[in-house]
Motif scaffolding. Structure first.
Motif, PDB file in Angstrom:
ATOM      1  N   LEU A   1       8.875  43.536  16.047  1.00  0.00           N
ATOM      2  CA  LEU A   1      10.155  43.234  15.394  1.00  0.00           C
ATOM      3  C   LEU A   1      10.645  41.837  15.771  1.00  0.00           C
ATOM      4  O   LEU A   1      11.193  41.118  14.936  1.00  0.00           O
TER       5      LEU A   1
ATOM      6  N   ILE B   1      18.466  46.664  10.495  1.00  0.00           N
ATOM      7  CA  ILE B   1      18.176  45.286  10.876  1.00  0.00           C
ATOM      8  C   ILE B   1      16.857  44.801  10.271  1.00  0.00           C
ATOM      9  O   ILE B   1      16.718  43.637   9.938  1.00  0.00           O
TER      10      ILE B   1
ATOM     11  N   ARG C   1       7.154  39.126  14.704  1.00  0.00           N
ATOM     12  CA  ARG C   1       6.712  39.059  13.305  1.00  0.00           C
ATOM     13  C   ARG C   1       7.898  39.000  12.360  1.00  0.00           C
ATOM     14  O   ARG C   1       7.933  38.202  11.440  1.00  0.00           O
ATOM     15  N   LEU C   2       8.882  39.890  12.564  1.00  0.00           N
ATOM     16  CA  LEU C   2      10.001  39.925  11.627  1.00  0.00           C
ATOM     17  C   LEU C   2      11.103  38.960  12.036  1.00  0.00           C
ATOM     18  O   LEU C   2      12.062  38.755  11.313  1.00  0.00           O
ATOM     19  N   LYS C   3      10.955  38.362  13.212  1.00  0.00           N
ATOM     20  CA  LYS C   3      11.886  37.335  13.690  1.00  0.00           C
ATOM     21  C   LYS C   3      13.331  37.823  13.732  1.00  0.00           C
ATOM     22  O   LYS C   3      14.254  37.130  13.304  1.00  0.00           O
ATOM     23  N   ILE C   4      13.531  39.049  14.222  1.00  0.00           N
ATOM     24  CA  ILE C   4      14.885  39.573  14.398  1.00  0.00           C
ATOM     25  C   ILE C   4      15.332  39.241  15.818  1.00  0.00           C
ATOM     26  O   ILE C   4      14.513  39.219  16.740  1.00  0.00           O
ATOM     27  N   THR C   5      16.620  38.973  15.973  1.00  0.00           N
ATOM     28  CA  THR C   5      17.159  38.642  17.294  1.00  0.00           C
ATOM     29  C   THR C   5      16.827  39.731  18.317  1.00  0.00           C
ATOM     30  O   THR C   5      17.106  40.902  18.069  1.00  0.00           O
TER      31      THR C   5
ATOM     32  N   LEU D   1      17.429  50.421  13.512  1.00  0.00           N
ATOM     33  CA  LEU D   1      16.207  49.635  13.311  1.00  0.00           C
ATOM     34  C   LEU D   1      15.965  49.379  11.827  1.00  0.00           C
ATOM     35  O   LEU D   1      15.575  48.283  11.430  1.00  0.00           O
TER      36      LEU D   1
ATOM     37  N   ILE E   1      18.185  40.808  21.010  1.00  0.00           N
ATOM     38  CA  ILE E   1      19.255  41.677  21.493  1.00  0.00           C
ATOM     39  C   ILE E   1      19.489  42.832  20.513  1.00  0.00           C
ATOM     40  O   ILE E   1      19.715  43.975  20.902  1.00  0.00           O
ATOM     41  N   LEU E   2      19.348  42.538  19.219  1.00  0.00           N
ATOM     42  CA  LEU E   2      19.501  43.568  18.184  1.00  0.00           C
ATOM     43  C   LEU E   2      18.358  44.550  18.210  1.00  0.00           C
ATOM     44  O   LEU E   2      18.553  45.759  18.174  1.00  0.00           O
ATOM     45  N   VAL E   3      17.144  43.983  18.233  1.00  0.00           N
ATOM     46  CA  VAL E   3      15.944  44.822  18.223  1.00  0.00           C
ATOM     47  C   VAL E   3      15.995  45.810  19.363  1.00  0.00           C
ATOM     48  O   VAL E   3      15.816  47.014  19.188  1.00  0.00           O
TER      49      VAL E   3
ATOM     50  N   ARG F   1      14.519  36.732   4.851  1.00  0.00           N
ATOM     51  CA  ARG F   1      13.301  35.935   4.724  1.00  0.00           C
ATOM     52  C   ARG F   1      12.980  35.682   3.247  1.00  0.00           C
ATOM     53  O   ARG F   1      12.623  34.577   2.858  1.00  0.00           O
TER      54      ARG F   1
END
Lengths: 320, 327
Positions: B109, A302, B112-116, A299, B118-120, A310
């Protein structure tokens, strides 16, 4: 050149590996011993080989969840071959690679010609492969291998354990493939933007076929070492292993949306994963906490990545 | 070309389901008893709740790999409370609160953080599973008060409690997705998040609530399952992850988002439930069950591809051309 290296996605992971190694060896004297290092390298070489294959698939924007089932399937077939009289060390690799390649081909055909999304196609083949091999063996272990088979895991080439040497060989081969061949550059192009790749005349079907078949081939080779390291082969082996593999690839900086990632990054990702696990064992952290730590690390990696990306985008938008 | 209802994916699925039921009924004598049919509805609820939640997530073009681990974590929290004789309502409240936290972490995640996604969810899956293991020390909780078992083992008349619960929840999900602004914005986000954003949909907030809804439905799975098997373990639900994704995809919810219906998901869940039940009754080894379930998933998707191709190039188009000429 140096600047490019400083801003690369691999450097932080590499630094983290080194820092962790220093910290762990300061805390635990048994970390930097020859046996422990060799132990880390050997036990994680299977993870490493398969992570390289997975990385290339993820480069194309795909994924393969059936890899652990393919590993179990191939290793059971290899195990059964070994029980035959006259099994020899060269044919065993042929058998492993052959079975793995066939399984990879099944995935490839479903994805490329069946047009099933990779995650779903491999989800399906995951249960088919696992079910088939469980049914065939009736869930029983395969044991009683010839002595030379166990030695494969401990043999050394120029002082490097054989499984780890093969991992490095595969990594080097794939690195050359990705950077210096037409197919390799096409894989990056396809992952970056499939539509554009199609329009500029890249044979996208052949490329996707190649990627999933290569994964199968590598898995087959890895399966030979897997059985050798474990000392026995069981059809239920490596359940959930696909997630460790994907985690190592992701930690190594490969973008799951495809198009960016390097072999060297994946190698560091695997090393980081390996060192963390070993460190937790040496630090006598209860086994139950290990997943918490690994989860937090994934976590964190990533999140840092997302925040960095960003910031970069904002800087670009400002026009600096 | 306007697609007719009988060309829809739901119609194909309904056909598969009817054929499957007919086949099972014809070959297995015990299949067509009222009791067995009720057992099927009981067996499908646990995967069903997860599949409904996964429908939300996949409709927004996401995926939640942590769903199974969430079930395990909530089950452990529930078991932890119940085995220390915390009152049942309070324990369930704790379980739901845990669900909101899990969903909020995923949602934060992703939104807000715009992470994919599948990763999150790969990360949170390991994380939630780790917490569940650490809390339970890998052991199982059991010995809950009798009143708690009603949810997973009780019956209203002849109908199992959880079947009633599932029907109600499925109805609610159907209503929410089709008739509320929130439901429509879920579809909008899945079709194109940029367009949704420009149309004034608060995408981040909606995505956040989607992941919380997923976790709450996972909590329902956890509560029902813990009550049914009368134990709580960290690895509960791990088997359901693949099953629920399979059911949702079988139901025709497109992984690229914005496409699919709740009825499809429910049909998908029914098909897998009927299949599992029939195979159990015909005493096939569990290994063959795996093979058949995987093969069915691949088969239906191949059919969808072939149907799609045929609609584009094949018979249907030719018929269409002919019909138009006649007019």
């Amino acid at each position: 050149m140096i600047r490019k290296w400083l801003h690369s996605r691999e450097l932080p992971v590499a630094v983290l590996v080194v820092v962790l190694c220093v910290v762990i060896s300061a805390l635990s004297p048994s970390f930097l011993t020859a046996t422990n290092i060799q132990n880390i390298l050997v036990t994680n070489s299977v993870l490493g080989m398969m992570a390289i294959g997975m990385m290339i698939i993820i480069l194309t924007g795909g994924i393969d969840i059936s890899v652990a089932a393919m590993l179990a399937f191939s290793s059971v077939v290899v195990g059964n071959y070994l029980l035959m009289p006259g099994a020899d060390p060269f044919t065993v690799f042929l058998v492993g690679a052959g079975v793995g390649t066939l399984l990879g081909l099944v995935n490839a055909l479903l994805i490329v010609y069946g047009k099933i999304p990779p995650i779903i196609a491999t989800l399906g083949t995951l249960s088919v492969f696992r079910g088939t091999i469980l049914h065939y063996t009736n869930g029983e272990w395969v044991v009683g291998f010839p002595e030379w088979y166990g030695n494969l895991a401990t043999a050394k080439i120029f002082g490097i354990p054989l499984p780890f040497a093969v991992f490095l060989l595969i990594a080097a081969f794939c690195s050359l493939l990705l950077n210096f061949t037409k197919l390799g550059r096409q894989i990056y192009a396809f992952g970056g933007n499939p539509d554009t790749a199609e329009r500029i005349g890249i044979n996208t079907k052949r490329l996707q076929l190649a990627v999933y078949v290569l994964m199968g081939f590598i898995t087959g080779i890895a399966a030979v070492f897997y059985g050798s390291i474990q000392g026995s082969v069981q059809p239920n082996a490596a359940i959930g292993f696909e997630l460790s593999i994907i985690a190592a690839v992701v930690i190594g900086g490969t973008n799951v949306m495809g198009g960016s990632g390097t072999v060297i990054g994946t190698v560091f990702g695997v090393l980081l994963y390996a060192v963390i696990h070993n460190g937790l064992v040496l630090a006598r952290v209860e086994a139950y906490w290990q997943n918490v730590v690994v989860g937090v690390i994934i976590l964190t990696v990533i999140t840092v990545d997302a925040v960095n990306a960003r910031r970069k985008r904002q800087r670009k938008a400002v026009g600096a | 070309m306007k697609s007719r209802w009988w060309q829809s994916n739901e119609a194909l699925l309904a056909l598969v389901l009817v054929a499957l039921i007919a086949y099972m009924g014809a070959t297995i004598p015990a299949f067509f008893s009222v009791n067995n049919l009720l057992i099927i509805t009981q067996q499908m609820t646990e995967v069903g709740f997860l599949a409904l939640g996964m429908t939300f997530v996949i409709l927004t073009a996401g995926i939640d790999l942590s769903a199974g681990a969430t079930v395990g974590l909530i089950s452990v929290v529930l078991g932890f409370c119940l085995s220390r004789h915390v009152p049942i309502p309070l324990s369930i409240a704790a379980a739901l609160a845990t669900a909101v936290c899990c969903g909020a972490l995923n949602g934060f995640l992703v939104a807000r953080l715009k992470i994919t996604p599948i990763l999150v969810t790969l990360g949170t899956m390991t994380f939630f599973n780790g917490i569940a293991l650490a809390v339970s020390k890998g052991r199982a909780f059991s010995g809950f008060s009798e009143a708690f078992y009603v949810i997973g083992q009780g019956k209203i008349g002849p109908v199992p409690v959880q079947s009633v619960l599932f029907v109600l929840v499925a109805l609610a999900v159907w209503l929410i997705l089709n008739f509320t602004p929130w439901g429509r914005s879920v579809y909008a986000i899945g079709s194109s998040i940029k367009t949704a954003e420009f149309s004034g949909i608060p995408t981040a907030r909606v995505l956040m609530t989607v992941y919380i809804a997923m976790a709450l439905l996972a909590a329902l799975t956890a509560i029902v399952m813990t009550s049914r098997v009368a134990t709580a373990r960290a690895d509960m639900g791990s088997l359901y992850l693949m099953q629920c994704i399979s059911a949702v995809v079988l139901g025709g919810i497109g992984l690229t988002g914005g496409k699919g219906k709740v009825t499809g998901t429910i049909l998908g869940v029914c098909i897998f439930a009927v299949l599992a039940n029939g195979l159990n009754l015909s005493s096939v080894t569990p290994f063959v069950k795996d093979i058949i379930q995987g093969a069915l998933l691949i088969f239906v998707l191949l059919m969808q591809t072939i149907f799609g191709l045929r609609l584009k190039f094949g018979l249907a188009k030719w018929f269409g051309v002919l019909l138009r000429k006649d007019r």
